[in-house]
Design a protein around this motif. Structure first.
Motif, PDB file in Angstrom:
ATOM      1  N   THR A   1      69.363  42.303  -7.149  1.00 57.31           N
ATOM      2  CA  THR A   1      69.929  41.491  -6.070  1.00 57.31           C
ATOM      3  C   THR A   1      70.406  40.149  -6.606  1.00 57.31           C
ATOM      4  N   LEU A   2      69.601  39.545  -7.458  1.00 63.98           N
ATOM      5  CA  LEU A   2      69.978  38.279  -8.079  1.00 63.98           C
ATOM      6  C   LEU A   2      71.261  38.439  -8.900  1.00 63.98           C
ATOM      7  N   LEU A   3      71.372  39.539  -9.627  1.00 65.00           N
ATOM      8  CA  LEU A   3      72.564  39.801 -10.430  1.00 65.00           C
ATOM      9  C   LEU A   3      73.815  39.916  -9.555  1.00 65.00           C
ATOM     10  N   VAL A   4      73.705  40.624  -8.432  1.00 62.08           N
ATOM     11  CA  VAL A   4      74.845  40.771  -7.518  1.00 62.08           C
ATOM     12  C   VAL A   4      75.275  39.409  -6.989  1.00 62.08           C
ATOM     13  N   VAL A   5      74.321  38.579  -6.601  1.00 68.15           N
ATOM     14  CA  VAL A   5      74.643  37.241  -6.072  1.00 68.15           C
ATOM     15  C   VAL A   5      75.301  36.381  -7.153  1.00 68.15           C
ATOM     16  N   VAL A   6      74.720  36.374  -8.346  1.00 66.48           N
ATOM     17  CA  VAL A   6      75.271  35.561  -9.440  1.00 66.48           C
ATOM     18  C   VAL A   6      76.674  36.022  -9.811  1.00 66.48           C
ATOM     19  N   ARG A   7      76.883  37.335  -9.936  1.00 68.04           N
ATOM     20  CA  ARG A   7      78.206  37.861 -10.299  1.00 68.04           C
ATOM     21  C   ARG A   7      79.242  37.549  -9.216  1.00 68.04           C
ATOM     22  N   SER A   8      78.846  37.585  -7.965  1.00 72.23           N
ATOM     23  CA  SER A   8      79.780  37.277  -6.878  1.00 72.23           C
ATOM     24  C   SER A   8      80.196  35.809  -6.914  1.00 72.23           C
ATOM     25  N   LYS A   9      79.250  34.925  -7.207  1.00 73.98           N
ATOM     26  CA  LYS A   9      79.562  33.492  -7.266  1.00 73.98           C
ATOM     27  C   LYS A   9      80.356  33.141  -8.520  1.00 73.98           C
ATOM     28  N   ALA A  10      80.143  33.897  -9.587  1.00 75.22           N
ATOM     29  CA  ALA A  10      80.814  33.599 -10.860  1.00 75.22           C
ATOM     30  C   ALA A  10      82.328  33.728 -10.752  1.00 75.22           C
ATOM     31  N   ALA A  11      82.804  34.551  -9.839  1.00 81.06           N
ATOM     32  CA  ALA A  11      84.245  34.753  -9.686  1.00 81.06           C
ATOM     33  C   ALA A  11      84.952  33.508  -9.159  1.00 81.06           C
ATOM     34  N   LYS A  12      84.201  32.549  -8.661  1.00 82.97           N
ATOM     35  CA  LYS A  12      84.796  31.319  -8.132  1.00 82.97           C
ATOM     36  C   LYS A  12      85.087  30.294  -9.224  1.00 82.97           C
ATOM     37  N   TYR A  13      84.571  30.536 -10.421  1.00 83.96           N
ATOM     38  CA  TYR A  13      84.717  29.580 -11.521  1.00 83.96           C
ATOM     39  C   TYR A  13      85.503  30.205 -12.672  1.00 83.96           C
ATOM     40  N   PRO A  14      86.236  29.390 -13.423  1.00 93.51           N
ATOM     41  CA  PRO A  14      87.005  29.921 -14.554  1.00 93.51           C
ATOM     42  C   PRO A  14      86.089  30.559 -15.603  1.00 93.51           C
ATOM     43  N   VAL A  15      86.620  31.559 -16.259  1.00 94.75           N
ATOM     44  CA  VAL A  15      85.889  32.258 -17.316  1.00 94.75           C
ATOM     45  C   VAL A  15      86.235  31.613 -18.651  1.00 94.75           C
TER      46      VAL A  15
ATOM     47  N   SER B   1      86.404  42.482  -7.547  1.00 94.29           N
ATOM     48  CA  SER B   1      86.582  43.896  -7.224  1.00 94.29           C
ATOM     49  C   SER B   1      85.629  44.232  -6.089  1.00 94.29           C
ATOM     50  N   LYS B   2      86.165  44.794  -5.019  1.00 91.57           N
ATOM     51  CA  LYS B   2      85.318  45.180  -3.896  1.00 91.57           C
ATOM     52  C   LYS B   2      84.304  46.240  -4.320  1.00 91.57           C
ATOM     53  N   ALA B   3      84.682  47.058  -5.275  1.00 91.76           N
ATOM     54  CA  ALA B   3      83.798  48.133  -5.734  1.00 91.76           C
ATOM     55  C   ALA B   3      82.692  47.621  -6.642  1.00 91.76           C
ATOM     56  N   PHE B   4      82.876  46.453  -7.256  1.00 94.44           N
ATOM     57  CA  PHE B   4      81.942  45.974  -8.273  1.00 94.44           C
ATOM     58  C   PHE B   4      80.514  45.857  -7.747  1.00 94.44           C
ATOM     59  N   VAL B   5      80.343  45.233  -6.585  1.00 91.83           N
ATOM     60  CA  VAL B   5      79.012  45.051  -6.012  1.00 91.83           C
ATOM     61  C   VAL B   5      78.382  46.404  -5.725  1.00 91.83           C
ATOM     62  N   PHE B   6      79.159  47.335  -5.168  1.00 87.50           N
ATOM     63  CA  PHE B   6      78.627  48.660  -4.863  1.00 87.50           C
ATOM     64  C   PHE B   6      78.271  49.421  -6.134  1.00 87.50           C
ATOM     65  N   ILE B   7      79.044  49.219  -7.180  1.00 83.68           N
ATOM     66  CA  ILE B   7      78.750  49.869  -8.456  1.00 83.68           C
ATOM     67  C   ILE B   7      77.465  49.306  -9.053  1.00 83.68           C
TER      68      ILE B   7
ATOM     69  N   THR C   1      80.671  51.959 -18.949  1.00 82.71           N
ATOM     70  CA  THR C   1      82.067  52.349 -18.730  1.00 82.71           C
ATOM     71  C   THR C   1      82.508  52.030 -17.303  1.00 82.71           C
ATOM     72  N   VAL C   2      81.597  52.183 -16.365  1.00 87.36           N
ATOM     73  CA  VAL C   2      81.923  51.871 -14.965  1.00 87.36           C
ATOM     74  C   VAL C   2      82.136  50.366 -14.807  1.00 87.36           C
ATOM     75  N   LEU C   3      81.305  49.572 -15.452  1.00 85.59           N
ATOM     76  CA  LEU C   3      81.452  48.118 -15.370  1.00 85.59           C
ATOM     77  C   LEU C   3      82.736  47.656 -16.059  1.00 85.59           C
ATOM     78  N   ILE C   4      83.040  48.264 -17.189  1.00 91.00           N
ATOM     79  CA  ILE C   4      84.278  47.924 -17.903  1.00 91.00           C
ATOM     80  C   ILE C   4      85.484  48.247 -17.036  1.00 91.00           C
ATOM     81  N   TRP C   5      85.446  49.389 -16.396  1.00 89.05           N
ATOM     82  CA  TRP C   5      86.544  49.850 -15.553  1.00 89.05           C
ATOM     83  C   TRP C   5      86.793  48.899 -14.381  1.00 89.05           C
TER      84      TRP C   5
END
Length: 166
Positions: free
Chosen positions: A23-37, A100-106, A80-84
């Motif tokens: 759950t923590l990973l999903v939250v962190v990954r979702s917030k990370a998209a708001k900042y430059p990589v 990606s809308k699918a990323f959280v579900f994946i 491979t799913v994460l890379i995709w």
């Protein structure tokens, strides 16, 4: 001390911890998209995670070489799913992760799959050995994923630099 805890209780406790971390990973990954990589942000997670290999200093966590290969191969398969589903986009002069809308579900699906596998093999494998195997699986998943992300990032960064006139 861990020998006194029942295997069922240990399985429940580690499952709850895995759900929390997922759950923590999903939250962190979702917030990370708001900042430059940056390349640094891509490289650091596997480096930080690699310190977990120190667990294998203790015999409680050691796994057989064949189990290492199996766990790492399953992790690579999961990656491979994460890379995709991981891609980047340019906004202004910065590069961002594309949501990606699918990323959280994946991620949730991979977590559930890991929990199912854990409950199946958790009854026949010691908890320490199982912990080591799942660390190897997770590392086998994050390492190829981050290498692919770095490659995609560098490619887009080079394309962006070459598209900007001097």
């Amino acid at each position: 001390m861990l020998e006194r805890i029942s295997p069922e209780l240990m399985l429940i406790a580690t499952t709850v911890i895995a759900l929390f971390m997922g759950t923590l990973l999903v939250v962190v990954r979702s917030k990370a998209a708001k900042y430059p990589v940056t390349a640094k942000k891509i490289i650091l997670p596997p480096l930080f995670m690699s310190t977990g290999a120190l667990m294998f200093v203790f015999p409680f966590f050691r796994v057989e070489p064949l189990q290492v290969l199996e766990a790492f191969a399953v992790g690579m398969l999961f990656s491979t799913v994460l890379i995709w589903t991981s891609s980047f986009e340019v906004r202004g002069d910065k590069i961002y992760m594309k949501q990606s809308k699918a990323f959280v579900f994946i991620l949730i699906g991979l977590l559930v799959l890991r929990l199912i596998i854990k409950s199946i093999i958790g009854t026949s494998v010691d908890v320490g050995e199982l912990s080591g195997m799942f660390w190897i699986l997770a590392f086998g998943m994050i390492l190829p994923w981050r290498i692919a992300m770095l490659w995609k990032y560098k490619k887009l960064e080079n394309e962006t630099k070459s598209a900007v006139p001097d």
